[in-house]
Write a protein that holds these residues in place. Structure first.
Motif, short mmCIF file in Angstrom:
data_model
loop_
_atom_site.label_atom_id
_atom_site.label_comp_id
_atom_site.label_asym_id
_atom_site.label_seq_id
_atom_site.Cartn_x
_atom_site.Cartn_y
_atom_site.Cartn_z
N UNK A 186 57.89 103.16 53.03
CA UNK A 186 58.01 103.34 51.58
C UNK A 186 56.63 103.44 50.94
N UNK A 187 55.73 102.56 51.38
CA UNK A 187 54.38 102.56 50.80
C UNK A 187 53.68 103.88 51.10
N UNK A 188 53.75 104.28 52.37
CA UNK A 188 53.09 105.53 52.77
C UNK A 188 53.65 106.73 51.98
N UNK A 189 54.95 106.75 51.83
CA UNK A 189 55.59 107.85 51.11
C UNK A 189 55.06 107.94 49.69
N UNK A 190 54.94 106.78 49.06
CA UNK A 190 54.46 106.76 47.68
C UNK A 190 53.06 107.37 47.57
N UNK A 191 52.22 106.97 48.51
CA UNK A 191 50.84 107.46 48.46
C UNK A 191 50.82 108.97 48.68
N UNK A 192 51.57 109.40 49.67
CA UNK A 192 51.52 110.83 50.01
C UNK A 192 52.16 111.71 48.94
N UNK A 193 53.20 111.16 48.29
CA UNK A 193 53.93 111.96 47.32
C UNK A 193 53.01 112.47 46.22
N UNK A 194 52.10 111.61 45.77
CA UNK A 194 51.22 112.00 44.68
C UNK A 194 50.31 113.16 45.13
N UNK A 195 49.82 113.04 46.36
CA UNK A 195 48.95 114.11 46.86
C UNK A 195 49.71 115.40 47.02
N UNK A 196 50.95 115.23 47.50
CA UNK A 196 51.80 116.38 47.72
C UNK A 196 51.95 117.16 46.41
N UNK A 197 52.17 116.43 45.34
CA UNK A 197 52.34 117.02 44.02
C UNK A 197 51.11 117.85 43.65
N UNK A 198 49.94 117.25 43.81
CA UNK A 198 48.70 117.95 43.44
C UNK A 198 48.50 119.20 44.26
N UNK A 199 48.70 119.05 45.57
CA UNK A 199 48.42 120.19 46.45
C UNK A 199 49.45 121.29 46.28
N UNK A 200 50.68 120.88 46.06
CA UNK A 200 51.70 121.91 45.90
C UNK A 200 51.45 122.69 44.61
N UNK A 201 51.00 121.98 43.59
CA UNK A 201 50.68 122.64 42.33
C UNK A 201 49.61 123.71 42.56
N UNK A 202 48.63 123.35 43.34
CA UNK A 202 47.55 124.28 43.63
C UNK A 202 48.09 125.51 44.39
N UNK A 203 48.97 125.22 45.34
CA UNK A 203 49.55 126.32 46.11
C UNK A 203 50.30 127.27 45.18
N UNK A 204 51.10 126.71 44.27
CA UNK A 204 51.89 127.55 43.38
C UNK A 204 50.99 128.35 42.44
N UNK A 205 49.93 127.71 41.97
CA UNK A 205 49.03 128.42 41.06
C UNK A 205 48.33 129.57 41.77
N UNK A 206 47.98 129.33 43.02
CA UNK A 206 47.33 130.39 43.78
C UNK A 206 48.31 131.55 44.01
N UNK A 207 49.56 131.17 44.28
CA UNK A 207 50.57 132.20 44.48
C UNK A 207 50.71 133.05 43.21
N UNK A 208 50.66 132.40 42.05
CA UNK A 208 50.77 133.12 40.79
C UNK A 208 49.59 134.09 40.65
N UNK A 209 48.40 133.65 41.06
CA UNK A 209 47.24 134.54 40.96
C UNK A 209 47.41 135.75 41.87
#
Ligand SMILES: Nc1ncnc2c1ncn2[C@@H]1O[C@H](COP(=O)(O)OP(=O)(O)OP(=O)(O)O)[C@@H](O)[C@H]1O
Ligand SMILES: [Mg+2]
Length: 577
Positions: free
Chosen positions: A156-179
């Motif tokens: 549970x702890x690990x998931x919490x930590x990773x989830x936040x990073x996942x959010x940031x990185x996925x956002x970047x991926x989507x923005x790059x896709x838009x470009x």
């Protein structure tokens, strides 16, 4: 309703699944005690088979119901986005690129759909299954259960930590896709220019660079996903190890039966899936939430042109326009494009508007068509402040021929009839005649049914402009505004068209922006614009006499056309005076 039925089916699947280890426990205990009979074994086997069949059917049921639901949700969201886009103003489209909007309505929408469908299903399934499995395990032996679930908080702890990073990185991926989407779109849209300037290799290299960045971003994202999944497996196996060790000792000590231990391990296996799924679900949800945030960002954008509550709907507009001290500055522009502009347009009159490039002519046309907001009391239609009227009542009164022609990849007839899709061919042909293009259309391979290619690539510049004029005329709106709509047409034709239009319009209001003054000679009034203001007005003869700028361009243009062999349009103009 649908979703409730789906989840009910899902709950049933899990319950049925949880029942199977109970049967196994009885069979194994029977075997251990030596009381098992052949008939009993067959019955147990049959029961397990029956339950497996039920699981398969119910699985199909919930997938069908819940995934169908997520598709409907997706459609609703897509419709909302589309409707929202249709209502946005120019400033918005200056801010957002088409590629960005396209990426949002494909890629991001798909990720929202996935999280509402598979994500939700897997999440509910996992939560329900783990709680139920733990309860069943606790019913067998609560101490062993406590030992088995001990390693799980780590996950549970690990998931919490990773989830936040996942959010940031996925956002970047989507923005790059838009470009990337925007880059591909603009490249294809300007392919002629790129080829003419032989910039293919450069464009390709840029595209490749963006693609590489996209892959790198995705790999960074995959690192997180790749950590979460195996780690859940590791935790699940640790639990198994603990259960085998401690449970085995309990069984040896006779505290629990072998059947109990077998059932316990079967439950643990059932628990393994939700734990593995957890990583996947978190991933899906984070993606879905990120995409939803991006989509909401779009939906939250407001247009600057808001209708006031209780805006009046004018059904019949006569066509009087009064501009009173209108100043307008583009967002982030230094100087105003319009500066305390005064103007009056009466029905039944044609007004010409001339002025140096960049003096604000198009800006004025766009404000008249309500593309941008105007201050209260500066723009009146039929004597009413446009800010008190609905957007539709003003837009429906104005037929605008924009400076840049917009055509669709469709037939000529469909392009002319864009504003009145049900217009018959007679009506279409008659406006084409007014715009002096019907001869050329009839000479084309399929006449009015000729397809003109994307953005009218199969037409000449002058043909495109005249199609746009015909399209505006077909609307038969009380106010016609032509923003430099005949610049690519020769002078003689331009003059003929303006003459036709005046005749065609009769009692309506007409404003014609032009860089050439000769064709405007018989307009009722001609306005001279400079630096966002009207600096002179009068009829042709008067302006020739007293406006140096006007007289200058007139002499220059007429002189130039005489030198190049003279032309009837000009000659006629001269005689008219
Ligand atoms: N969307 C925009 N955002 C910011 N500034 C703009 C925008 N459109 C035009 N401008 C600026 O406003 C001024 C007036 O532009 P406008 O298009 O009205 O000129 P125009 O008289 O139609 O010129 P032309 O004869 O070349 O068509 C210019 O300085 C231009 O740079
Ligand atoms: Mg312009």
């Amino acid at each position: 309703m649908r979703i409730a039925a789906g989840f009910a089916a899902l709950g049933l699947v899990d319950l049925v699944q949880l029942y199977i280890p109970r049967i196994m426990k009885q069979v194994i205990d029977g075997l251990a005690r030596g009381t098992a009979t052949e008939a009993g074994l067959i019955r147990a086997g049959g029961a397990i088979f029956g339950l497996a069949l039920a699981i398969a059917l119910l699985r199909f049921g919930w997938r069908y119901l819940v995934l169908g639901f997520s598709r409907m949700l997706e459609r609703d969201l897509r419709d909302r986005m589309f409707l929202h886009l249709l209502g946005m103003d120019r400033t918005f489209f200056g801010r957002r690129s088409t590629g960005d909007i396209m990426a949002l309505s494909t890629n991001d929408l798909a990720s929202v759909q996935l999280s509402c469908g598979m994500g939700l299903v897997a999440c509910v399934d996992a939560v329900f299954m783990s709680i139920a499995a733990i309860l069943f395990m606790a019913a067998l032996n609560w101490r062993l259960t406590a030992i088995a679930v001990a390693p799980m908080p780590v996950l549970a702890v690990l998931t919490r930590i990773l989830a936040r990073r996942l959010h940031r990185r996925f956002r970047k991926v989507q923005e790059q896709f838009a470009r990337i989407t925007e880059f591909a779109r603009s490249t294809i849209a300007s392919i002629r220019l790129i080829q003419a300037y032989t910039q293919e290799a450069y464009q390709a290299a840029q595209f490749d660079r963006m693609g590489r960045e996209y892959v790198e971003d995705n790999i960074r994202l995959a690192v997180i996903q790749g950590t979460l999944f195996p780690f859940s497996g590791l935790i699940a196996n640790t639990s198994l190890l603990l259960v085998l060790f401690f449970g085995g000792r309990l069984a040896v000590g006779g505290i629990i039966t072998v059947g109990d231990l077998t059932a316990f391990i079967a439950y643990l296996y059932l628990l393994t899936w939700p734990m593995m799924a957890l990583g996947w679900v978190v991933n899906l949800f984070q993606r879905g939430a990120t995409s939803l945030q991006r989509i909401e960002g779009l939906l939250e954008e407001r247009t600057d042109i808001e209708e006031p509550a209780g805006a009046i709907q004018l059904d019949r507009v006569v066509g009087t326009i009064a501009v009173q001290g209108l100043s307008f500055t583009y967002p982030r522009a230094r100087a105003p494009a319009l500066d305390r502009l005064q103007l009056d347009l009466q029905p039944g009159t044609t007004t010409g508007l001339v002025g140096r490039t960049g003096c604000g002519k198009s800006t004025l046309c766009h404000l008249l068509a309500r593309f941008y907001p105007v201050p209260d009391g500066t723009l009146l239609v039929d004597g009413r402040d446009v800010n008190r009227l609905t957007l539709d009542s003003v837009r429906n009164a104005v037929a605008l021929v924009p400076q840049e022609v917009v055509l669709f990849s469709d037939t000529i007839a469909a392009n002319i009839a864009f504003g009145r899709p049900r217009a018959d061919l007679d009506a279409i042909a008659s406006v084409a005649r007014v715009a002096a293009i019907d001869d050329e259309i009839l000479a084309m391979p399929d006449g009015y049914e000729t397809r003109i290619g994307e953005r009218g690539v199969k037409l000449s510049g002058g043909q495109r402009q005249r199609l746009a004029i015909a399209r505006a005329l077909l609307l038969e709106r009380p106010i016609l505004i032509i923003d430099d709509g005949l610049s690519a047409v020769d002078l003689e034709t331009e003059h003929a068209i303006i003459h036709n239009i005046r005749h065609f319009l009769r009692g309506r209001t007409c404003l014609i922006v032009s860089h050439r003054v000769a064709p405007l000679a018989d307009a009722d009034t001609i306005l001279v614009m400079a630096n966002g203001r009207i600096v002179d007005r009068g009829d042709h003869a008067r302006l020739i006499e007293r406006n140096a700028y006007y007289a200058g361009i007139y002499r220059h243009q007429v002189g130039a056309s005489r030198e190049s062999g003279g032309n009837g349009g000009k000659a006629k103009m001269e005689k008219r005076k």
